[in-house]
Structure formats: C-alpha cells, structure tokens
Enzyme design. Structure first.
Site, mmCIF file in Angstrom:
data_model
loop_
_atom_site.group_PDB
_atom_site.id
_atom_site.type_symbol
_atom_site.label_atom_id
_atom_site.label_comp_id
_atom_site.label_asym_id
_atom_site.label_seq_id
_atom_site.Cartn_x
_atom_site.Cartn_y
_atom_site.Cartn_z
ATOM 1 N N SER A 269 0.855 -1.181 0.000
ATOM 2 C CA SER A 269 0.000 0.000 0.000
ATOM 3 C C SER A 269 0.893 1.234 0.000
ATOM 4 O O SER A 269 2.031 1.184 0.476
ATOM 5 C CB SER A 269 -0.892 0.029 1.248
ATOM 6 O OG SER A 269 -1.566 1.268 1.366
ATOM 7 N N TYR A 284 -1.612 -0.466 10.597
ATOM 8 C CA TYR A 284 -1.724 -0.849 9.184
ATOM 9 C C TYR A 284 -0.571 -0.264 8.381
ATOM 10 O O TYR A 284 0.041 -0.960 7.555
ATOM 11 C CB TYR A 284 -3.053 -0.360 8.621
ATOM 12 C CG TYR A 284 -3.233 -0.648 7.141
ATOM 13 C CD1 TYR A 284 -3.597 -1.921 6.708
ATOM 14 C CD2 TYR A 284 -3.054 0.349 6.189
ATOM 15 C CE1 TYR A 284 -3.772 -2.189 5.349
ATOM 16 C CE2 TYR A 284 -3.221 0.098 4.837
ATOM 17 C CZ TYR A 284 -3.582 -1.173 4.419
ATOM 18 O OH TYR A 284 -3.742 -1.421 3.077
ATOM 19 N N LYS A 288 2.205 -2.517 6.311
ATOM 20 C CA LYS A 288 2.480 -2.435 4.882
ATOM 21 C C LYS A 288 3.929 -2.033 4.605
ATOM 22 O O LYS A 288 4.503 -2.429 3.590
ATOM 23 C CB LYS A 288 1.510 -1.452 4.215
ATOM 24 C CG LYS A 288 0.085 -1.985 4.133
ATOM 25 C CD LYS A 288 0.027 -3.325 3.401
ATOM 26 C CE LYS A 288 -1.393 -3.818 3.196
ATOM 27 N NZ LYS A 288 -1.445 -5.133 2.502
#
Length: 380
Positions: A269, A284, A288
C-alpha cells in the site's frame, strides 16, 4: 611577477578586505542611543496585534505566526489525524461486507494484439483474499492473460462462486479458445501456518504446480494508537504480515524444489511509504511498510533461484468496501481526493495491468521493486 603569484596576492587582499568588513559589522562604534520611530511592519508581515486575518502558513518556518489568542499557529494543521474517524473492517467472512460487483465488465475479449511476453499462458497463479475486492479483480486479470487460477479466501463459498463466474466469463468472451483455464477455490486462514501448508498442497494437487503468487489478503482499521485494542493489532499484523510471509515461503519451497522460476507480487500500500490523513491507522501503515521491505529482502535472497518478488502499492481504490466506508463518512472522499494529483480514486481494474506485468516474463529483470499505483499521491 608571475600569473600565479598575482592570483595569490589578489586573494590575500580580498581576504583582508572581508575580515575588515566583518570586524566593522561586529564592533560598531559606541555612540549615544538615538530615539527611533516605531518599526514599520511590511505589508507581507502580520502584526500580532493587527486586525488583519491570521495566516497559518508562512513562507519562513523560522517566523512563527500568532493567532488571536497569541498562541503559535500550526503549519500544516490540516495534515493531522482525526480521532473521530473510526472505521472497523468487518472481516473476510463477515456478512457485514457489502456485496461484491463480481467481475469487471468489458474485460476479457480476445484478439487484442500485445507483446507476447505479457502472456501468462500455461502458468498457474494463486491469489489470496481473491474472493472479493482487489484480489478478485486481479485474479480475473490473470485469467484474461492466460493463467489458470487458484482463489484462496477465508470465505470458500464466495471463492467458489467467483471461480465459477470467472470461468463463465472467459468462455463467453473466448468462444473459440481451445485452452480453457482451470479455476479453483480454496480455504485458508492466511495467519495460520498449518492452514497455509494444507492450502498449498491442495492447490498443487489440483493444478500440478504453482508459478505465481499474489498476496492480496489484508485489511485495515482506523483507531487512535492509544486506544487501539491490542488483540486487534495482532490480528491485523497476522493477516497482513504473517499471511504474506507464510504464503511466500511455502510457494518458494515449492518453486525451489521444482527448480522452477517464479514470480510473487505482494500487495502492499502507499501507506507503507506515507502516513494517511485524516484517518489514524498506525498499525496498518507499519504492517504495509513491513510487507514492502519483506519483498525487498526476499527478492535478494531468492534471486539465485530465479524467484522474483515485487510489490504493488495501491493508493485509494474505490472497491465495494471503500464505497461503504465513504458512505458512512461523506467528508472523507473529498479529503482523500484533494491530495491525489489525478484528482480521483483508483478503480480495481487499474491493478490488472501492473499485476500481469509483474507476473509475466515482460518483467523478467524486475525484482525487489515497489510499483505505486496511487494517482501520484506519494509524489507530493
């Protein structure tokens, strides 16, 4: 006098002159203080007591501005996380997930000329998290490009449904094709080693081999770090990081034992390189970033086996789940798109080309790369 000595003499004179000038500047003459008029404020400046509107952005970071209460204004005050935004991902098998749009319409018609090395003909690809969202669309793109496909998901019922739909679409769009792909559905909890091992063996039994892997299983949540439940942090890391590691290493073992070349595409991402705003999502983002560096490390380690590992880092993509989040937070889409140079969110089919490129022989000299598909977001 030689030219060289003349140059040295000129330099000495310049140095003496500079020192005298500096001395004059730092040791002013002692004179009686003069009465001076109040300092005039330049039109480009704002007085702390002025009635002019307060500017929160300054061309000089060394000159802090003041608001009406006399406190320092914050440059970049709008690039902050917003604690009021809390979006929980319902989980891959949850009935709370919005219905998928199934397949991308208008994709898959044969007869379009392209570079032969982009073909995935004869290859078997695996996509985790392939029953919905980005994983589903990338799996469709792999089949359109000639690959057979194993869809892996926690929701096997949905994976089976989508496998059937992809096959029907391929047959409809390629009625004269004598090479029909094999498309299968498989269950796996990507964070559980034994589940992953069993899934890989099942895929090999069904297809005979694995040539490519796309790790699309993952999710995000938005909580302030200080109030993020730790069991949910562990779950998030288990799916996004552990799941990527487990599938990658199991597929690598298979490829190395076969003595075969292969390609892996980790779905990272842009959040692995930047901090999203205004929603808080530190675990998160860190997960990533871990996926991105994992790909680089494995690319170097496995290069001698002919196994390539790359990353696709999507930006804001308008999936069915994202649409639900935006429906619940109507101001969020405007904030997101205002930071995207292309001025729009991406579509899932925007990932079809990148994933096909990285899985195919067209990218045979590409490994350890991070391909950002974000509309230019990370450039600004």
């Amino acid at each position: 006098m030689s030219l060289q000595s003349g140059v040295r003499r000129t330099l000495r004179q310049a140095l003496v002159s500079t020192r005298q000038h500096l001395h004059h500047q730092t040791t002013p003459k002692q004179t009686a203080p003069k009465q001076t008029a109040p300092k005039q404020i330049s039109p480009k400046q704002t007085s702390p007591t002025s009635s002019s509107p307060v500017r929160f952005f300054s061309s000089s970071p060394r000159t802090p501005l003041r608001d009406k209460e006399g406190t320092s204004g914050k440059e970049g005050q709008y690039a902050r996380t917003d604690h009021t935004i809390q979006v929980s991902y319902p989980g891959p098998a949850s009935t709370q997930l919005p219905p998928t749009d199934n397949l991308v319409k208008g994709i898959g018609h044969g007869g379009v000329p392209t570079l032969p090395t982009f073909s995935l003909q004869g290859k078997v690809g695996v996509v985790t998290g392939g029953a919905r969202g980005l994983g589903l669309v990338m799996g469709q793109g792999m089949v359109v490009s000639g690959a057979s496909l194993a869809i892996v998901d926690l929701n096997k019922e949905e994976a089976t449904k989508q496998a059937s739909l992809i096959l029907e679409t391929f047959k409809r769009d390629n009625p004269s094709s004598d090479q029909i792909p094999t498309i299968t559905a498989h269950y796996a909890d990507v964070s559980d080693p034994s589940s992953v091992q069993a899934c890989i063996q099942e895929i090999i039994s069904a297809h005979g081999k694995i040539d490519g892997l796309v790790t699309s299983a993952g999710f995000t949540e938005n909580f302030e770090a200080v109030s993020y439940p730790f069991d949910r942090v562990r779950k998030l890391w288990g799916v996004n990081v552990d799941g990527t590691w487990l599938f990658a290493t199991e597929v690598a073992k298979h490829l190395i034992e076969r003595g075969a070349k292969g390609s892996m595409v980790f779905i990272g991402s842009m959040s692995g390189a930047i901090v999203n705003v205004p929603q808080p999502q530190a675990p998160y983002n860190a997960a990533k970033a871990a996926v991105r560096h994992m790909a680089s490390s494995l690319a170097v380690e496995w290069a001698k086996y002919g196994v390539r590992v790359n990353v696709i880092s999507p930006g804001y993509m308008l999936t069915a789940l994202t649409q639900k989040i935006l429906d619940d937070n109507p101001d969020l889409k405007e904030k997101w798109t205002s930071l995207i140079p292309q001025g729009k969110m991406g579509k899932p089919e925007d990932l079809m080309g990148p994933v096909t490129f990285l899985l195919s022989d067209a990218s045979s000299y590409v490994t350890g790369a991070d391909l950002r598909v974000d509309g230019g977001y990370t450039c600004t």
